[in-house]
Design a protein around this motif. Structure first.
Motif, PDB file in Angstrom:
ATOM      1  N   GLU A  42       0.845  -1.183   0.000  1.00 19.95           N
ATOM      2  CA  GLU A  42       0.000   0.000   0.000  1.00 19.95           C
ATOM      3  C   GLU A  42       0.890   1.245   0.000  1.00 19.95           C
ATOM      4  N   LEU A  43       0.366   2.330  -0.537  1.00 15.85           N
ATOM      5  CA  LEU A  43       1.091   3.615  -0.493  1.00 15.85           C
ATOM      6  C   LEU A  43       1.074   4.027   0.973  1.00 15.85           C
ATOM      7  N   THR A  44       2.217   3.824   1.636  1.00 16.20           N
ATOM      8  CA  THR A  44       2.170   3.944   3.084  1.00 16.20           C
ATOM      9  C   THR A  44       2.107   5.399   3.552  1.00 16.20           C
ATOM     10  N   LEU A  45       1.246   5.625   4.545  1.00 15.83           N
ATOM     11  CA  LEU A  45       1.093   6.964   5.119  1.00 15.83           C
ATOM     12  C   LEU A  45       1.575   6.955   6.572  1.00 15.83           C
ATOM     13  N   GLU A  46       2.567   6.105   6.840  1.00 19.16           N
ATOM     14  CA  GLU A  46       3.093   6.053   8.204  1.00 19.16           C
ATOM     15  C   GLU A  46       3.890   7.307   8.531  1.00 19.16           C
ATOM     16  N   MET A  47       4.545   7.873   7.518  1.00 15.83           N
ATOM     17  CA  MET A  47       5.447   9.007   7.746  1.00 15.83           C
ATOM     18  C   MET A  47       4.778  10.338   7.431  1.00 15.83           C
ATOM     19  N   VAL A  48       3.504  10.489   7.808  1.00 15.62           N
ATOM     20  CA  VAL A  48       2.828  11.796   7.699  1.00 15.62           C
ATOM     21  C   VAL A  48       2.063  12.007   9.007  1.00 15.62           C
ATOM     22  N   THR A  49       1.586  13.224   9.257  1.00 10.81           N
ATOM     23  CA  THR A  49       0.835  13.473  10.499  1.00 10.81           C
ATOM     24  C   THR A  49      -0.564  12.841  10.369  1.00 10.81           C
ATOM     25  N   PRO A  50      -1.263  12.625  11.497  1.00  9.21           N
ATOM     26  CA  PRO A  50      -2.619  12.067  11.405  1.00  9.21           C
ATOM     27  C   PRO A  50      -3.538  12.934  10.548  1.00  9.21           C
ATOM     28  N   GLU A  51      -3.378  14.253  10.602  1.00  7.84           N
ATOM     29  CA  GLU A  51      -4.228  15.152   9.795  1.00  7.84           C
ATOM     30  C   GLU A  51      -3.911  14.975   8.317  1.00  7.84           C
ATOM     31  N   GLU A  52      -2.626  14.898   7.999  1.00  7.06           N
ATOM     32  CA  GLU A  52      -2.228  14.718   6.595  1.00  7.06           C
ATOM     33  C   GLU A  52      -2.735  13.372   6.060  1.00  7.06           C
ATOM     34  N   ARG A  53      -2.668  12.359   6.930  1.00  9.69           N
ATOM     35  CA  ARG A  53      -3.112  11.018   6.521  1.00  9.69           C
ATOM     36  C   ARG A  53      -4.594  11.051   6.169  1.00  9.69           C
TER      37      ARG A  53
END
Ligand code: NOJ
Length: 544
Positions: A313-324
């Protein structure tokens, strides 16, 4: 073509990720195989890529598409034999192409004999190959990675009558790296494949090798120390080979995996990837500038590996919860498109199948620091199938032409490991290699030019990056400089025309347009003054 003798070949290389199962089926059983990759080597030569990364080839019960290994010394039957891999390596080398393979170091399959023997007999040497516990209380500070499917990193084993530790699926017990025998096993496994001729490894999930109470069990000093011992083994015996770290971490933490140039040669740059998508949607370069500002210099002989998409998956681990949340709303409006902390979609659908936006995303990736990697199928603009389980929707068969099964296999369609994408505008009638090779406007031929323009230009590998911060934020504008050369890279992130009018004192003389392959029509007067079409990009070379 012979292999480049440059010891730092990986710093200049364009990489290509091959999902062998999805690539080409040479024996009509519905699964891609090694002989299939060998048959398609001209495809890679034409594209101009320098190194292939082959996804896991080992025997496996396939609970995690091969990232659950049950024998480290063999090849999964549907893929062929060790001899087939030797042939592929030799044939690729003859074309000047190198090959690295996945090595899953953190865990095995629960079907691996080590686990099977160890769980059944606490006196066997294999019991201590894994991490056992009578309670689930240990290592509580370690996060859960597969959030959608797991609620604990411990699972109960009826045979051993104990819990065992696993950072991924329960069918993937973690190896116990405190045991010297495990450490030796991993070195022996590397030796086996390096002796066969492989050019290195994409080392899977390296942050999690050791566990220590009171820590998050990631990036521990013990892990780094062991990885350095593997690097030293490689340097002494196989100096041409590389280690590429899969460490989904912030750049400052990945820095530790380069250490002093004596740990990994390369590391994926994870947090850049979502920000390329973010900046395109926001039509604003700020997030790109921010992440590159957070990216520390790395030792001279090391290199980032950059990518837009891969098999996960295009991982969104390295962004803030709002950005995610924002990314999910923008790029994964249908809940089926979401998985764990990410988005299970391919590049073309993510970018609305907009040819210019897809080209811009690739051009941006190729102009930024690092060695870029292309995920198979993205170079022709393949679509995804969100109805398939887990991440399988981005792993469907490669579309070669419009014949049966998109030319991937002559097996009965029902026997394919996964269905070919069947709906417009991503079905083979719209997206396939054969048609794109004949269409001068195709994405595939664009990719070939992109690889070619970047090839042999050390400025892209070694050049310093400087943002042109005065330029309007809708343009990702930066320079790459090396020696007395400078390339000005301008990327219009927006869907409207944008103007630039900024001084560029460091450049002089005539600008050369690397894409148009001609001098810039207007003599350069010390100011960069031009207009960019929607999503247009420009690479202008200057002498400094
Ligand atoms: C990272 C791999 O890319 C992913 O596909 C896999 O599930 C995990 N590591 C576990 O091995």
């Amino acid at each position: 073509m012979t292999l480049s003798q440059d010891k730092l070949w990986y710093k200049l290389a364009t990489f290509y990720q091959v999902n062998v199962r999805a690539f080409f089926d040479s024996n009509c059983d519905g699964h891609g195989d090694l002989a299939g990759v060998t048959q398609k080597l001209d495809y890679f030569s034409n594209l101009g890529v320098d190194c292939l990364w082959l996804m896991p080839l080992y025997p496996s019960p396939l609970k995690d598409d091969g990232y659950d290994i049950s024998d480290f010394y063999n090849i999964q039957e549907v893929f062929g034999t060790v001899e087939d891999l030797r042939i592929l390596i030799n044939e690729a080398h003859a074309r000047g192409i190198r090959i690295i393979m996945d090595l899953v170091m953190n865990h095995t399959s629960d079907q691996h004999p080590w686990f099977q023997i160890g769980r059944a007999d606490k006196n066997s040497p294999y019991y201590d190959y894994y991490v056992w516990s009578d309670t689930t209380e240990r290592y509580q500070d370690a996060r859960i990675i597969f959030l959608d499917t797991l609620d604990s990193n411990w699972s109960w084993d009826d045979v051993a009558q104990q819990y065992y530790w696993h950072r991924f699926y329960a069918s993937q017990p973690d190896l116990n790296y405190d045991n010297p025998a495990v450490r030796q096993e991993m070195q022996d496994i590397m030796k086996f494949w390096l002796d066969l001729g492989i050019d290195g490894f994409r080392a899977d999930a390296v942050p999690y090798l050791f566990e220590r109470e009171g820590t998050n069990c990631e990036n521990l000093p013990e892990t780094h120390q062991f990885l350095r011992s593997l690097r030293s083994f490689i340097d002494h015996n196989y100096p041409h080979a590389i280690l590429l770290a899969e460490a989904n971490q912030w750049p400052k933490d990945v820095l530790a995996y380069f250490h002093e140039g004596d740990e990994f040669h390369m590391g994926f740059h994870f947090p850049l990837m979502p920000r390329i998508f973010m900046s395109l949607k926001q039509e604003d370069r700020s997030s790109l500038v921010w992440i590159m500002d957070q990216t520390p210099p790395i030792p001279d002989d090391c290199q980032w590996c950059t990518f837009l998409r891969n098999h996960d998956e295009l991982t969104l681990e390295m962004v803030t919860p709002e950005e995610r949340q924002w990314m999910w709303e923008q790029y994964a409006p249908d809940p089926r498109m979401r998985l764990n902390l990410g988005i299970r979609r391919r590049l073309a659908p993510l970018l609305d199948n907009d040819p210019q936006k897809i080209r811009l995303a690739f051009a941006l990736l190729f102009a930024l620091p690092g060695s870029p990697i292309i995920y198979n199928g993205d170079e022709i603009g393949m679509g995804d199938n969100i109805w398939l389980f887990d991440r399988n929707g981005v792993r469907t068969p490669m579309q070669w032409d419009t014949s049966l099964n998109a030319g991937f296999s002559t097996a009965d369609p029902q026997d394919l490991y996964a269905p070919v994408i069947s709906e417009a505008p991503y079905s083979p009638a719209f997206v396939n290699v054969k048609d794109e090779l004949e269409d001068p406007q195709s994405l595939l031929l664009f990719m070939r030019r992109l690889v070619e323009i970047r090839k042999g230009k050390p400025i892209f590998s070694y050049g310093q990056l400087d943002w042109l911060r005065q330029v309007n934020p809708a343009i990702a504008a930066f320079t790459r400089s090396y020696g007395n050369e400078m390339i000005v890279v301008l990327n219009n992130l927006s869907a409207t025309s944008q103007k630039i009018d900024v001084p560029l004192k460091q450049a002089n003389g005539q600008a050369y347009d690397l894409w148009a392959q001609q001098n810039w029509p207007v003599p350069f007067d010390g100011n960069l003054r031009l207009s960019l079409e929607p999503h247009q990009f420009l690479w202008l070379k200057f002498q400094t």
